[in-house]
Design an enzyme around this catalytic site. Structure first.
Site, PDB file in Angstrom:
ATOM      1  N   ALA A  21       0.807  -1.226   0.000  1.00 37.78           N
ATOM      2  CA  ALA A  21       0.000   0.000   0.000  1.00 37.78           C
ATOM      3  C   ALA A  21       0.839   1.275   0.000  1.00 37.78           C
ATOM      4  CB  ALA A  21      -0.931  -0.017   1.204  1.00 37.78           C
ATOM      5  N   ASN A  25       2.453  -2.993   8.055  1.00 41.38           N
ATOM      6  CA  ASN A  25       2.956  -3.552   6.795  1.00 41.38           C
ATOM      7  C   ASN A  25       3.791  -2.554   6.002  1.00 41.38           C
ATOM      8  OD1 ASN A  25       1.833  -6.264   6.875  1.00 41.38           O
ATOM      9  ND2 ASN A  25      -0.146  -5.227   6.803  1.00 41.38           N
ATOM     10  N   HIS A  51       0.288   7.738   2.448  1.00 38.25           N
ATOM     11  CA  HIS A  51       1.634   7.413   2.928  1.00 38.25           C
ATOM     12  C   HIS A  51       2.622   8.246   2.123  1.00 38.25           C
ATOM     13  CE1 HIS A  51       0.082   4.006   5.142  1.00 38.25           C
ATOM     14  NE2 HIS A  51      -0.450   3.498   4.058  1.00 38.25           N
TER      15      HIS A  51
HETATM   16  N1  LIG Z   1       1.747  -5.168   2.498  1.00 35.64           N
HETATM   17  C1  LIG Z   1       0.768  -4.276   2.516  1.00 35.64           C
HETATM   18  O1  LIG Z   1       0.931  -3.103   2.168  1.00 35.64           O
HETATM   19  C2  LIG Z   1      -0.597  -4.711   2.971  1.00 35.64           C
HETATM   20  C3  LIG Z   1      -1.715  -3.907   2.698  1.00 35.64           C
HETATM   21  C4  LIG Z   1      -2.975  -4.353   3.103  1.00 35.64           C
HETATM   22  C5  LIG Z   1      -3.085  -5.542   3.803  1.00 35.64           C
HETATM   23  N2  LIG Z   1      -1.978  -6.270   4.091  1.00 35.64           N
HETATM   24  C6  LIG Z   1      -2.071  -7.535   4.845  1.00 35.64           C
HETATM   25  O2  LIG Z   1      -2.490  -8.571   3.970  1.00 35.64           O
HETATM   26  C7  LIG Z   1      -3.272  -9.516   4.686  1.00 35.64           C
HETATM   27  C8  LIG Z   1      -4.611  -9.731   3.961  1.00 35.64           C
HETATM   28  O3  LIG Z   1      -5.314  -8.516   3.899  1.00 35.64           O
HETATM   29  P1  LIG Z   1      -6.863  -8.476   3.415  1.00 35.64           P
HETATM   30  O4  LIG Z   1      -7.234  -7.058   3.335  1.00 35.64           O
HETATM   31  O5  LIG Z   1      -7.054  -9.372   2.226  1.00 35.64           O
HETATM   32  O6  LIG Z   1      -7.561  -9.135   4.702  1.00 35.64           O
HETATM   33  P2  LIG Z   1      -9.005  -9.838   4.786  1.00 35.64           P
HETATM   34  O7  LIG Z   1      -9.374  -9.778   6.228  1.00 35.64           O
HETATM   35  O8  LIG Z   1      -9.938  -9.290   3.781  1.00 35.64           O
HETATM   36  O9  LIG Z   1      -8.701 -11.373   4.404  1.00 35.64           O
HETATM   37  C9  LIG Z   1      -7.867 -12.221   5.146  1.00 35.64           C
HETATM   38  C10 LIG Z   1      -8.339 -13.657   4.924  1.00 35.64           C
HETATM   39  O10 LIG Z   1      -7.332 -14.536   5.448  1.00 35.64           O
HETATM   40  C11 LIG Z   1      -7.957 -15.548   6.230  1.00 35.64           C
HETATM   41  N3  LIG Z   1      -6.999 -15.997   7.249  1.00 35.64           N
HETATM   42  C12 LIG Z   1      -6.588 -15.339   8.361  1.00 35.64           C
HETATM   43  N4  LIG Z   1      -5.695 -16.089   9.036  1.00 35.64           N
HETATM   44  C13 LIG Z   1      -5.530 -17.239   8.330  1.00 35.64           C
HETATM   45  C14 LIG Z   1      -4.731 -18.403   8.512  1.00 35.64           C
HETATM   46  N5  LIG Z   1      -3.945 -18.541   9.595  1.00 35.64           N
HETATM   47  N6  LIG Z   1      -4.798 -19.375   7.586  1.00 35.64           N
HETATM   48  C15 LIG Z   1      -5.619 -19.254   6.494  1.00 35.64           C
HETATM   49  N7  LIG Z   1      -6.406 -18.189   6.288  1.00 35.64           N
HETATM   50  C16 LIG Z   1      -6.361 -17.180   7.180  1.00 35.64           C
HETATM   51  C17 LIG Z   1      -9.205 -14.895   6.824  1.00 35.64           C
HETATM   52  O11 LIG Z   1     -10.172 -15.873   7.173  1.00 35.64           O
HETATM   53  C18 LIG Z   1      -9.652 -13.984   5.661  1.00 35.64           C
HETATM   54  O12 LIG Z   1     -10.544 -14.633   4.794  1.00 35.64           O
HETATM   55  C19 LIG Z   1      -3.417  -8.954   6.118  1.00 35.64           C
HETATM   56  O13 LIG Z   1      -2.479  -9.563   6.983  1.00 35.64           O
HETATM   57  C20 LIG Z   1      -3.108  -7.494   5.957  1.00 35.64           C
HETATM   58  O14 LIG Z   1      -2.545  -6.912   7.133  1.00 35.64           O
HETATM   59  C21 LIG Z   1      -0.754  -5.889   3.666  1.00 35.64           C
END
Ligand SMILES: NC(=O)c1ccc[n+]([C@@H]2O[C@H](COP(=O)([O-])OP(=O)(O)OC[C@H]3O[C@@H](n4cnc5c(N)ncnc54)[C@H](O)[C@@H]3O)[C@@H](O)[C@H]2O)c1
Length: 255
Positions: A120, A176, A206
């Site tokens: 992001a 992140n 950001h």
């Molecule tokens: N790198 C970045 O800039 C950035 C930006 C946004 C989100 N993220 C991260 O990416 C990840 C996903 O984000 P999102 O918006 O898609 O979240 P989201 O909540 O929409 O989806 C996450 C999914 O993962 C599943 N999940 C959680 N723990 C699990 C496990 N141990 N095993 C299997 N499935 C599991 C949940 O049930 C859910 O369906 C998060 O950790 C978030 O912090 C990173």
């Protein structure tokens, strides 16, 4: 190429749908601890099936994690020991130096790679290049509407100033972007973070400010929310898809 996906939420779903349209990807294997999420996604895809991570590992070339820090801790070592490449979205998990070094060692031993999408933010390419010549200072300024912090304010307020490592402890929701920036540049202790609540803004932004031998860099991104998860920036999904394209494409652009 066959792709495994852990996490079928906002980002995992965007990635799976994009991968479903890529002719270079033959099969997609889905896993989510919430079966409803994986079942719902499966119905929208042509070449996917649901399997446990331990079961799909023998079929895939690359695993995409878009789930949680817990999922990275649970599966990353198994994936790398199986010699498969891993794309990590929950970059905050890499704040743990011991864990990160373990993954680095496993990737080297098993001749595979860990990819960290820019996510992001923007400007990681510039930070990576600038770091080769030496960076004097890197600062991340994250600005959010006061409501994001549960506040009601009439004027801009700086809520935090300190290192990326301290920022993560106090503001885990910012974890992140601070992690990706720290890993690309000066590390968690020397990357400065400023967190601001501003009633004028309606989007999360950001801004990266850096200077070094290369000159000065200033990059700012204003994020639109993901249509399927207002808490997730849409750019994170786009960056994840671009990373998969980068793995596939013979010509790799940038850095
Ligand atoms: N790198 C970045 O800039 C950035 C930006 C946004 C989100 N993220 C991260 O990416 C990840 C996903 O984000 P999102 O918006 O898609 O979240 P989201 O909540 O929409 O989806 C996450 C999914 O993962 C599943 N999940 C959680 N723990 C699990 C496990 N141990 N095993 C299997 N499935 C599991 C949940 O049930 C859910 O369906 C998060 O950790 C978030 O912090 C990173």
């Amino acid at each position: 190429m066959n792709l495994g996906i852990i996490g079928c939420g906002a980002i995992g779903s965007d990635v799976a749908k994009a991968a479903d349209e890529m002719e270079e990807i033959e099969r997609i294997y889905l896993y989510d601890i919430n079966k409803k999420a994986s079942n719902k996604l499966l119905k929208t895809l042509k070449k996917a099936e649901i399997q446990r991570v331990e079961d799909f590992l023998k079929h895939v070339d690359v695993v995409f994690e878009g789930a949680s820090q817990d999922a990275v801790r649970e599966y990353a070592e198994k994936i790398l020991k199986a010699g498969k490449d891993l794309i990590i979205m929950s970059v905050g998990s890499l704040f743990d130096d011991k864990f990160r070094k373990k993954l680095e060692k496993l990737a080297k031993e098993n001749k595979c790679k860990v990819y960290i999408p820019t996510g992001a933010i923007c400007g990681i390419d510039g930070i990576l290049s600038a770091n080769v010549g030496g960076l004097n200072e890197v600062t991340l300024v994250t600005t959010k509407p006061p409501s994001s912090f549960g506040l009601s304010l009439d004027e801009r307020r700086v809520l935090f100033e300190g290192s990326a490592r301290e920022a993560v402890k106090k503001f885990p929701a910012n974890i992140n972007v601070a992690a990706s920036l720290s890993l690309a540049g000066k590390g968690f202790d020397e990357t400065k973070v400023e967190i601001v609540a501003d009633p004028v803004v309606s989007r999360i932004s950001h801004k990266i400010l850096a200077h070094g031998k290369f000159g000065r860099l200033r990059v700012e991104l204003e994020n639109m929310p993901n249509p399927n998860n207002p808490g997730s920036s849409y750019m994170a999904s786009l960056s994840a898809i671009a990373t998969i394209r980068r793995i596939i494409e013979p010509i790799k652009i940038g850095v």
